[in-house]
Design a protein around this motif. Sequence first.
Motif, mmCIF file in Angstrom:
data_model
loop_
_atom_site.group_PDB
_atom_site.id
_atom_site.type_symbol
_atom_site.label_atom_id
_atom_site.label_comp_id
_atom_site.label_asym_id
_atom_site.label_seq_id
_atom_site.Cartn_x
_atom_site.Cartn_y
_atom_site.Cartn_z
ATOM 1 N N ASP A 29 0.808 -1.223 0.000
ATOM 2 C CA ASP A 29 0.000 0.000 0.000
ATOM 3 C C ASP A 29 0.842 1.276 0.000
ATOM 4 O O ASP A 29 0.345 2.345 -0.383
ATOM 5 C CB ASP A 29 -0.930 0.027 1.218
ATOM 6 C CG ASP A 29 -2.075 -0.970 1.098
ATOM 7 O OD1 ASP A 29 -2.262 -1.523 0.004
ATOM 8 O OD2 ASP A 29 -2.778 -1.196 2.094
ATOM 9 N N PHE A 32 0.900 3.256 -3.049
ATOM 10 C CA PHE A 32 -0.295 4.032 -3.350
ATOM 11 C C PHE A 32 -0.383 5.308 -2.526
ATOM 12 O O PHE A 32 -1.167 6.199 -2.855
ATOM 13 C CB PHE A 32 -1.533 3.140 -3.193
ATOM 14 C CG PHE A 32 -1.587 2.088 -4.260
ATOM 15 C CD1 PHE A 32 -2.215 2.343 -5.464
ATOM 16 C CD2 PHE A 32 -0.962 0.864 -4.081
ATOM 17 C CE1 PHE A 32 -2.228 1.401 -6.473
ATOM 18 C CE2 PHE A 32 -0.971 -0.087 -5.083
ATOM 19 C CZ PHE A 32 -1.608 0.187 -6.284
ATOM 20 N N TRP A 63 -7.292 3.320 -8.512
ATOM 21 C CA TRP A 63 -8.188 2.570 -7.634
ATOM 22 C C TRP A 63 -8.448 1.169 -8.183
ATOM 23 O O TRP A 63 -8.456 0.188 -7.443
ATOM 24 C CB TRP A 63 -9.523 3.302 -7.454
ATOM 25 C CG TRP A 63 -10.573 2.461 -6.788
ATOM 26 C CD1 TRP A 63 -11.659 1.879 -7.385
ATOM 27 C CD2 TRP A 63 -10.622 2.066 -5.416
ATOM 28 N NE1 TRP A 63 -12.385 1.156 -6.468
ATOM 29 C CE2 TRP A 63 -11.768 1.248 -5.244
ATOM 30 C CE3 TRP A 63 -9.804 2.314 -4.316
ATOM 31 C CZ2 TRP A 63 -12.107 0.695 -4.019
ATOM 32 C CZ3 TRP A 63 -10.153 1.758 -3.088
ATOM 33 C CH2 TRP A 63 -11.291 0.958 -2.950
ATOM 34 N N TRP A 66 -5.605 -1.210 -7.631
ATOM 35 C CA TRP A 66 -5.481 -1.556 -6.206
ATOM 36 C C TRP A 66 -6.593 -2.506 -5.772
ATOM 37 O O TRP A 66 -6.316 -3.510 -5.117
ATOM 38 C CB TRP A 66 -5.511 -0.283 -5.351
ATOM 39 C CG TRP A 66 -5.315 -0.589 -3.892
ATOM 40 C CD1 TRP A 66 -4.133 -0.688 -3.231
ATOM 41 C CD2 TRP A 66 -6.340 -0.884 -2.927
ATOM 42 N NE1 TRP A 66 -4.346 -1.018 -1.913
ATOM 43 C CE2 TRP A 66 -5.692 -1.152 -1.708
ATOM 44 C CE3 TRP A 66 -7.730 -0.951 -2.977
ATOM 45 C CZ2 TRP A 66 -6.394 -1.470 -0.549
ATOM 46 C CZ3 TRP A 66 -8.430 -1.275 -1.817
ATOM 47 C CH2 TRP A 66 -7.765 -1.524 -0.618
ATOM 48 N N THR A 70 -6.510 -6.333 -4.332
ATOM 49 C CA THR A 70 -7.121 -6.691 -3.044
ATOM 50 C C THR A 70 -8.011 -7.920 -3.178
ATOM 51 O O THR A 70 -8.012 -8.807 -2.312
ATOM 52 C CB THR A 70 -7.928 -5.496 -2.500
ATOM 53 O OG1 THR A 70 -7.026 -4.420 -2.230
ATOM 54 C CG2 THR A 70 -8.672 -5.865 -1.228
ATOM 55 N N ARG A 208 -9.046 -4.014 4.271
ATOM 56 C CA ARG A 208 -8.176 -3.511 3.210
ATOM 57 C C ARG A 208 -8.665 -2.150 2.698
ATOM 58 O O ARG A 208 -7.884 -1.225 2.501
ATOM 59 C CB ARG A 208 -8.121 -4.515 2.043
ATOM 60 C CG ARG A 208 -7.457 -5.822 2.364
ATOM 61 C CD ARG A 208 -5.986 -5.659 2.709
ATOM 62 N NE ARG A 208 -5.184 -5.323 1.534
ATOM 63 C CZ ARG A 208 -4.428 -4.230 1.418
ATOM 64 N NH1 ARG A 208 -4.373 -3.360 2.411
ATOM 65 N NH2 ARG A 208 -3.714 -4.004 0.334
ATOM 66 N N CYS A 209 -9.988 -2.041 2.467
ATOM 67 C CA CYS A 209 -10.532 -0.774 1.973
ATOM 68 C C CYS A 209 -10.412 0.330 3.023
ATOM 69 O O CYS A 209 -10.149 1.494 2.683
ATOM 70 C CB CYS A 209 -11.986 -0.956 1.550
ATOM 71 S SG CYS A 209 -12.163 -1.923 0.025
ATOM 72 N N PHE A 212 -7.006 1.706 2.866
ATOM 73 C CA PHE A 212 -6.803 2.590 1.718
ATOM 74 C C PHE A 212 -7.386 3.977 1.992
ATOM 75 O O PHE A 212 -6.801 4.993 1.606
ATOM 76 C CB PHE A 212 -7.443 1.990 0.465
ATOM 77 C CG PHE A 212 -6.927 2.600 -0.812
ATOM 78 C CD1 PHE A 212 -5.772 2.137 -1.396
ATOM 79 C CD2 PHE A 212 -7.604 3.644 -1.428
ATOM 80 C CE1 PHE A 212 -5.281 2.703 -2.567
ATOM 81 C CE2 PHE A 212 -7.130 4.220 -2.594
ATOM 82 C CZ PHE A 212 -5.957 3.742 -3.174
#
Length: 395
Positions: A29, A32, A63, A66, A70, A208-209, A212
């Motif tokens: 991550d 990102f 997005w 990514w 995920t 995970r979200c 982010f």
Amino acid sequence: MAGTSKRNWLRAKGSPSESRVSFLELFFDLVFVFSISQLSHALAAHYTPLGALEAGLMTFAVWWVWIFTTWVTNWLDPDKMAVRGMLVVLMLLGLVLSASIPEAFGDKGLLFAGSYVLMQVGRSLFACYAVKSDALKYRNFVRISSWLIFSGVFWIAGGVLEHEARLIAWLIGLAIEYAAPASGFAVPGLGKSTAADWDVSGAHMAERCALFVIICLGEAVLVSGRTFSEMPFSPLTAVVFGTGFAGTVAMWWLYFRFGHERAAHRIEHDETPGSLARLAFTYAHIPILAGIIVHAVAVEFMFSHPHETGNLGVMASVLGGSGLFLAGNLWFKGATSGRMPLSHLAGLVLLILLAFIAPFIEVYLAGILAMLVLIIVAAWEYKSLAGQTVGHTVH
């Protein structure tokens, strides 16, 4: 049997590691963080309708790469050496992708497109190989690979083309990829996927979200702090700094206090978690991400043009960042609770009303009012939901 066991790279069902986010995923991550920083700077530097469209396209692309990764690591175990290798390669390609963002519509178009296609297609083909022993997952990833290869033609073509032709080609490629999940990745001769086919770990997807979103909020804080440190101190810059920080904190509260917690609970107990994950996490998080990026840009404008009036573009960023974020949370919370939160609808109405007076007030005042709207929505939601259990769906 021996060959099958050697390629058993799936997360163990029912084990603690099934929903655990690995340190390598967190390391992945970090690339990102750079991407979000590049996107906000690109939008601020080219703040025109065309620049906004280009930044929006790249945001959607970042997005998408990514969230697809995920989904893959929801099934594949990052503790397996081969999966680790895949993620490290994706990190390298993601770094190239991020570095090329400022000149993606200039001299580095092919670099941006090539790294993007290599990430999308390469990861998907790796997943095909990794899950070959599971016929259902294998067919799903073959379908996904087919769509990504098809869209990749337009991405590479766009990298070779220039100006409007590049933008059009990339928009077509992006549209193909965004339509793919909604169509079930339908491929002639291979059929299409159903929601029941996607047996995701809801807890892993939700975490995970959420991580982010933290990355995006962190970038907004960094923009505010960096700009504040570079400017001479004055009461006005202090007010703008406090406004930007308070707005970011309000966004954090709105997403994490009830939204993320309830979404994680709901997806873990849903009969078709794949369908909910596609709607609530794959799609509904896009305006949340966009709202935070635009908010970061708005804070930069509040520092650089605090007393300006009548600039509709700047005002659109100041009010639009909060509006996009609220709209995304409205979609996200509606999908995971079954009801649209009235507080968020009211907040959007207030922002629309503010748009009528925005041309007549200074930029920093509009920023304060937008921040107050977020705080009002957060307080309203807290008052209406405080004391309720996570399982309740009343907003």
